[in-house]
Scaffold this motif. Structure first.
Motif, PDB file in Angstrom:
ATOM      1  N   PHE A 255       0.826  -1.181  -0.010  1.00 25.78           N
ATOM      2  CA  PHE A 255       0.029  -0.012  -0.039  1.00 25.78           C
ATOM      3  C   PHE A 255       0.958   1.341  -0.155  1.00 25.78           C
ATOM      4  O   PHE A 255       0.773   2.320   0.552  1.00 25.78           O
ATOM      5  CB  PHE A 255      -0.992   0.012   1.131  1.00 25.78           C
ATOM      6  CG  PHE A 255      -0.389  -0.649   2.578  1.00 25.78           C
ATOM      7  CD1 PHE A 255       0.533   0.454   3.129  1.00 25.78           C
ATOM      8  CD2 PHE A 255      -0.394  -1.884   2.855  1.00 25.78           C
ATOM      9  CE1 PHE A 255       1.202  -0.103   4.578  1.00 25.78           C
ATOM     10  CE2 PHE A 255       0.132  -2.422   4.185  1.00 25.78           C
ATOM     11  CZ  PHE A 255       0.894  -1.657   4.602  1.00 25.78           C
ATOM     12  N   CYS A 256       2.265   0.876  -0.402  1.00 23.99           N
ATOM     13  CA  CYS A 256       3.025   2.268  -0.669  1.00 23.99           C
ATOM     14  C   CYS A 256       2.700   3.597  -1.166  1.00 23.99           C
ATOM     15  O   CYS A 256       2.998   4.693  -0.594  1.00 23.99           O
ATOM     16  CB  CYS A 256       4.449   1.845  -1.314  1.00 23.99           C
ATOM     17  SG  CYS A 256       5.017   0.206  -0.588  1.00 23.99           S
ATOM     18  N   GLY A 257       1.628   3.301  -2.275  1.00 26.05           N
ATOM     19  CA  GLY A 257       1.044   4.462  -3.009  1.00 26.05           C
ATOM     20  C   GLY A 257       0.283   5.670  -2.131  1.00 26.05           C
ATOM     21  O   GLY A 257       0.380   6.562  -2.470  1.00 26.05           O
ATOM     22  N   ALA A 258      -0.262   4.934  -0.737  1.00 27.34           N
ATOM     23  CA  ALA A 258      -1.001   5.794  -0.139  1.00 27.34           C
ATOM     24  C   ALA A 258      -0.445   5.873   1.274  1.00 27.34           C
ATOM     25  O   ALA A 258      -1.115   6.567   2.235  1.00 27.34           O
ATOM     26  CB  ALA A 258      -2.440   5.050   0.015  1.00 27.34           C
ATOM     27  N   CYS A 259       0.920   5.691   1.523  1.00 23.73           N
ATOM     28  CA  CYS A 259       1.467   5.879   2.672  1.00 23.73           C
ATOM     29  C   CYS A 259       1.667   7.090   3.285  1.00 23.73           C
ATOM     30  O   CYS A 259       2.065   8.213   2.487  1.00 23.73           O
ATOM     31  CB  CYS A 259       3.063   5.093   2.555  1.00 23.73           C
ATOM     32  SG  CYS A 259       3.765   5.273   4.111  1.00 23.73           S
ATOM     33  N   ASP A 260       1.308   7.405   4.500  1.00 18.98           N
ATOM     34  CA  ASP A 260       1.179   8.811   5.011  1.00 18.98           C
ATOM     35  C   ASP A 260       2.171   8.556   6.179  1.00 18.98           C
ATOM     36  O   ASP A 260       2.085   9.529   7.136  1.00 18.98           O
ATOM     37  CB  ASP A 260       0.170   9.345   5.318  1.00 18.98           C
ATOM     38  CG  ASP A 260      -0.860   8.308   6.342  1.00 18.98           C
ATOM     39  OD1 ASP A 260      -0.365   7.257   6.744  1.00 18.98           O
ATOM     40  OD2 ASP A 260      -1.841   8.725   6.746  1.00 18.98           O
TER      41      ASP A 260
END
Length: 329
Positions: A255-260
């Protein structure tokens, strides 16, 4: 804002308070333990709070989660939580713990301003717990969970790492336990973060396998994906709801693309990813008289260099030299 070159904004700060732990879970460290960080290298409570304050007041951090090692071993934990909850704007304050000592500390932590907890629980079987953690402390973990629930540290989330041939047969039992007690059960793929560097992909119980195991006894349907946001767990309704179980497929469903998230280690290093091999040193600047503005700029520069993903599927992937206990979850 802590914005990287791919447009992701870090608002969730994970702060490791210590690399020490009172368990020896096999997916984290060897039975004999590790060489702990020397005390002078650890950030003091005041140094931690200075950096957390910069993060919240200057850089847009909205959630602060304290981790370890085992954060309950940090003597100033209640004070640190109280000071964090008093910041303006007030961040959400959470804790990731193995639960040992939580029976005693849950109420004081709640009173100090802690909002919620994540507790690691990999088995309900005492013998399996001893095999996994090399300590006979299952009763303490279960008591800690109950104390957190009584103290109102909701939602109480339970994190389980399933390991092939060790505890994977308990998936359904752990979910039933969470449903019975009102805990949010989450299953996590085992990640390459053990100090022994013994992780093998073929030994990992995958998210698909976890769902298949649970599907034999429960009807699972995907929850509204809008509920997930940037959270790592995919949510599934159990038998039509309202109970939801989470599955975190860090390896097979990244889920790296949405990592915060951004991480601060116990010795003052900024890490952009659990699997990063690069760190940015804030401790040296902090102790050399850097201003808050200078520290903020260093922090922003560190986050700008965040990579697009963890790269586990890349043939050149190398496990980070630091194990999970020294990084903080």
């Amino acid at each position: 804002m802590l914005k990287d070159s791919f447009g992701r904004v870090a608002t969730d700060l994970r702060v490791s308070l210590t690399d020490r732990c009172n368990l020896r879970c096999s997916y984290c460290m060897p039975p004999e333990g590790l060489q702990w960080l020397p005390k002078p290298e650890l950030l003091t409570a005041d140094e931690i709070m200075r950096l957390v304050t910069i993060g919240v007041e200057r850089l847009g951090i909205t959630e602060v989660r304290y981790t370890g090692g085992e954060p309950l071993l940090r003597r100033e934990l209640v004070e640190i939580v109280q000071r964090t909850a008093a910041l303006t704007p007030r961040p959400q304050v959470s804790l990731t713990t193995n639960g040992i000592g939580l029976e005693r500390l849950a109420a004081p932590l709640a009173e100090a301003g802690l909002d919620r907890v994540n507790v690691s629980l990999d088995t309900l079987d005492r013998d399996v717990f001893i095999r996994l953690a090399h300590r006979d402390r299952l009763a303490d973990v279960l008591s800690g969970l109950e104390a957190a629930h009584r103290a109102g540290l909701a939602p109480v989330k339970v994190n389980t790492v399933l390991m092939r041939g060790v505890n994977d047969h308990e998936a359904a039992a752990l979910l039933r336990y969470g449903m019975k007690h009102g805990y949010q059960q989450r299953f996590i793929e085992q990640m390459p973060l053990d100090a022994q560097h013994g992780w093998k992909r073929e030994d990992m119980v995958t998210a698909d396998e976890i769902l298949a195991m649970l599907g034999k006894e429960f009807d699972l349907t995907p929850a509204d994906p809008r509920e997930r946001g940037s959270a790592p767990a995919e949510l599934f309704l159990v038998d039509g709801g309202p109970y939801r179980v989470g599955v975190i497929g860090s390896v097979t469903r990244p889920f790296c693309g949405a990592c915060d998230r951004v991480r601060l280690t116990a010795d003052g290093q900024i890490r952009n990813c659990l699997f990063a091999r690069e760190e940015s040193d804030l401790r040296t600047a902090l102790r050399s008289g850097a201003s808050d503005e200078e520290l903020a700029e260093r922090w922003k520069a560190a986050v700008r260099g965040k990579r697009p993903g963890h790269g586990i599927d890349d043939p050149t992937f190398l496990q980070p030299s630091r194990p999970m206990s020294a990084i903080g979850g």
